[in-house]
Scaffold this motif. Structure first.
Motif, PDB file in Angstrom:
ATOM      1  N   ALA A 133       0.843  -1.189   0.000  1.00 25.37           N
ATOM      2  CA  ALA A 133       0.000   0.000   0.000  1.00 25.37           C
ATOM      3  C   ALA A 133       0.883   1.245   0.000  1.00 25.37           C
ATOM      4  N   PRO A 134       0.513   2.299  -0.753  1.00 28.26           N
ATOM      5  CA  PRO A 134       1.340   3.508  -0.800  1.00 28.26           C
ATOM      6  C   PRO A 134       1.345   4.293   0.504  1.00 28.26           C
ATOM      7  N   VAL A 135       0.319   4.087   1.330  1.00 25.01           N
ATOM      8  CA  VAL A 135       0.240   4.736   2.635  1.00 25.01           C
ATOM      9  C   VAL A 135      -0.211   3.687   3.652  1.00 25.01           C
ATOM     10  N   LEU A 136       0.540   3.564   4.733  1.00 26.55           N
ATOM     11  CA  LEU A 136       0.172   2.673   5.827  1.00 26.55           C
ATOM     12  C   LEU A 136      -0.420   3.503   6.951  1.00 26.55           C
ATOM     13  N   ILE A 189       0.434   7.660  10.404  1.00 27.25           N
ATOM     14  CA  ILE A 189       0.368   7.617   8.944  1.00 27.25           C
ATOM     15  C   ILE A 189       1.794   7.488   8.428  1.00 27.25           C
ATOM     16  N   THR A 190       2.058   6.459   7.628  1.00 27.40           N
ATOM     17  CA  THR A 190       3.399   6.235   7.089  1.00 27.40           C
ATOM     18  C   THR A 190       3.355   6.269   5.570  1.00 27.40           C
ATOM     19  N   LEU A 191       4.045   7.228   4.978  1.00 30.72           N
ATOM     20  CA  LEU A 191       4.198   7.267   3.524  1.00 30.72           C
ATOM     21  C   LEU A 191       5.081   6.098   3.128  1.00 30.72           C
ATOM     22  N   ASN A 192       4.629   5.279   2.170  1.00 33.26           N
ATOM     23  CA  ASN A 192       5.243   3.973   1.984  1.00 33.26           C
ATOM     24  C   ASN A 192       5.634   3.692   0.533  1.00 33.26           C
ATOM     25  N   ARG A 193       6.475   4.572   0.000  1.00 29.36           N
ATOM     26  CA  ARG A 193       7.122   4.296  -1.290  1.00 29.36           C
ATOM     27  C   ARG A 193       8.635   4.461  -1.105  1.00 29.36           C
ATOM     28  N   PRO A 194       9.238   3.638  -0.252  1.00 31.38           N
ATOM     29  CA  PRO A 194      10.663   3.852   0.067  1.00 31.38           C
ATOM     30  C   PRO A 194      11.570   3.763  -1.145  1.00 31.38           C
ATOM     31  N   GLN A 195      11.183   2.982  -2.165  1.00 27.60           N
ATOM     32  CA  GLN A 195      12.009   2.863  -3.360  1.00 27.60           C
ATOM     33  C   GLN A 195      12.082   4.181  -4.121  1.00 27.60           C
ATOM     34  N   ALA A 196      11.121   5.076  -3.885  1.00 23.18           N
ATOM     35  CA  ALA A 196      11.104   6.399  -4.512  1.00 23.18           C
ATOM     36  C   ALA A 196      11.243   7.501  -3.461  1.00 23.18           C
ATOM     37  N   ARG A 197      11.811   7.161  -2.325  1.00 25.84           N
ATOM     38  CA  ARG A 197      11.952   8.092  -1.195  1.00 25.84           C
ATOM     39  C   ARG A 197      10.611   8.741  -0.848  1.00 25.84           C
ATOM     40  N   ASN A 198       9.552   7.933  -0.991  1.00 22.88           N
ATOM     41  CA  ASN A 198       8.191   8.339  -0.614  1.00 22.88           C
ATOM     42  C   ASN A 198       7.688   9.553  -1.391  1.00 22.88           C
ATOM     43  N   ALA A 199       8.118   9.671  -2.638  1.00 25.94           N
ATOM     44  CA  ALA A 199       7.593  10.741  -3.493  1.00 25.94           C
ATOM     45  C   ALA A 199       6.089  10.550  -3.669  1.00 25.94           C
ATOM     46  N   ALA A 230      -4.753   7.716  -1.669  1.00 22.75           N
ATOM     47  CA  ALA A 230      -4.832   7.057  -0.363  1.00 22.75           C
ATOM     48  C   ALA A 230      -4.975   8.092   0.752  1.00 22.75           C
ATOM     49  N   LEU A 231      -4.219   9.168   0.673  1.00 19.08           N
ATOM     50  CA  LEU A 231      -4.311  10.221   1.691  1.00 19.08           C
ATOM     51  C   LEU A 231      -5.666  10.928   1.633  1.00 19.08           C
ATOM     52  N   ALA A 232      -6.197  11.103   0.430  1.00 23.53           N
ATOM     53  CA  ALA A 232      -7.504  11.748   0.276  1.00 23.53           C
ATOM     54  C   ALA A 232      -8.600  10.939   0.944  1.00 23.53           C
ATOM     55  N   ALA A 233      -8.444   9.617   1.002  1.00 22.65           N
ATOM     56  CA  ALA A 233      -9.427   8.765   1.673  1.00 22.65           C
ATOM     57  C   ALA A 233      -9.144   8.664   3.164  1.00 22.65           C
ATOM     58  N   GLY A 257       7.627   8.714   7.283  1.00 16.84           N
ATOM     59  CA  GLY A 257       7.902   8.051   6.029  1.00 16.84           C
ATOM     60  C   GLY A 257       8.692   6.776   6.247  1.00 16.84           C
ATOM     61  N   ALA A 258       8.587   5.849   5.318  1.00 12.38           N
ATOM     62  CA  ALA A 258       9.269   4.562   5.429  1.00 12.38           C
ATOM     63  C   ALA A 258      10.649   4.617   4.784  1.00 12.38           C
TER      64      ALA A 258
END
Length: 267
Positions: free
Chosen positions: A3-6, A16-26, A34-37, A55-56
């Motif tokens: 999930a992009p946000v945990l 709330i954890t931003l979860n795109r570590p491969q893209a430095r959570n861009a 996900a944040l909008a929901a 962030g992750a």
């Protein structure tokens, strides 16, 4: 696919954890959706007494997803870009105006929109390797994600313009001196300290917290008579609560208060 946000809610604290570590959570489209929901749901959840945003993978948020922007550029016109920006503003405003404490735990880069997300918080706890940058000028843009509103309120007008127009990086130590960061913590203590700050508000008066945040936000665009009138009205509202009556009783009985800012636990 992760999930992009945990998010989790435990003991009155939402994380709330931003979860795109491969893209430095861009922030890509999926993360924004996900944040909008998620954000409106947390705002509506009365059991949540404080929120932590982090962030992750050793990064807070590297900003907007420039690769994704480049891909949609051929299909976008002025109205399309404006609509794209307006789509994030409802949930972003809810974060900035949240009536409960919001704590950003920042490790690594907080660039562009990621810097804006950190500025939405009431308190920023960071690691020594945290870096902040309003990088928009480097790609021919002006700041977004609320930075035009939040940054001058944190560092003052002249410094805000310097950080926006120079697009320079600010290291953790300078961020602490400028007031962008409340305190620095080692990487292995970052979330622990953020949770300690959040836990302190579990025992706080929800009404007092809400009114303090609202009044501080209003004060910078108000005048003395207005703020004195608000003080009188809001103080009376707080006096007229069971929480305040109990707090006085506990004080007179020399009992510990329900609200206590975290002690010095290794800052």
């Amino acid at each position: 696919m992760d999930a992009p946000v945990l998010h989790e809610v435990a003991d009155g604290i939402a994380t709330i954890t931003l979860n795109r570590p491969q893209a430095r959570n861009a922030l890509d489209a999926a993360m924004k959706e996900a944040l909008a929901a998620l954000v409106p749901a947390l705002v509506a959840d009365a059991s949540v007494r404080a929120v932590i945003l982090t962030g992750a993978g050793g990064a807070f948020c590297a900003g907007g997803d420039l690769r994704g922007m480049a891909e949609v550029r051929p299909t976008m016109d002025f109205e399309g870009w404006r609509a794209r920006m307006r789509d994030v503003q409802p949930w972003l405003a809810q974060l900035i105006e949240l009536d409960r404490p919001l704590i950003a735990a920042v490790d690594g880069p907080a660039f562009g929109a990621g810097f804006g997300l950190a500025l939405a918080a009431d308190f920023v706890v960071a690691t020594p390797r945290a870096r902040f940058c309003l990088s928009f000028m480097k790609v021919g843009l002006g700041p977004d994600f609320g930075a035009m509103y939040t940054l001058p309120r944190v560092v003052g007008v002249q410094r805000a313009k310097e950080l926006m127009l120079s697009a320079r990086e600010v290291g953790a130590d300078e961020a602490l001196r400028l007031g962008l960061v409340l305190e620095l913590q080692p990487e292995d203590r970052l979330l622990e300290r953020a949770r300690a700050l959040a836990r302190s508000f579990i025992g706080a008066s929800p009404l007092a917290v809400k009114l303090i945040k609202q009044d501080v936000a209003r004060s910078l665009a108000s005048d003395l008579p207005t703020m004195l009138a608000l003080e009188a009205e809001h103080q009376a509202r707080c006096f007229d609560t069971a929480y305040q009556a109990e707090a006085v009783e506990r004080f007179l009985a020399k009992q510990p208060p329900r609200f206590s800012w975290p002690p010095d636990d290794g800052r």
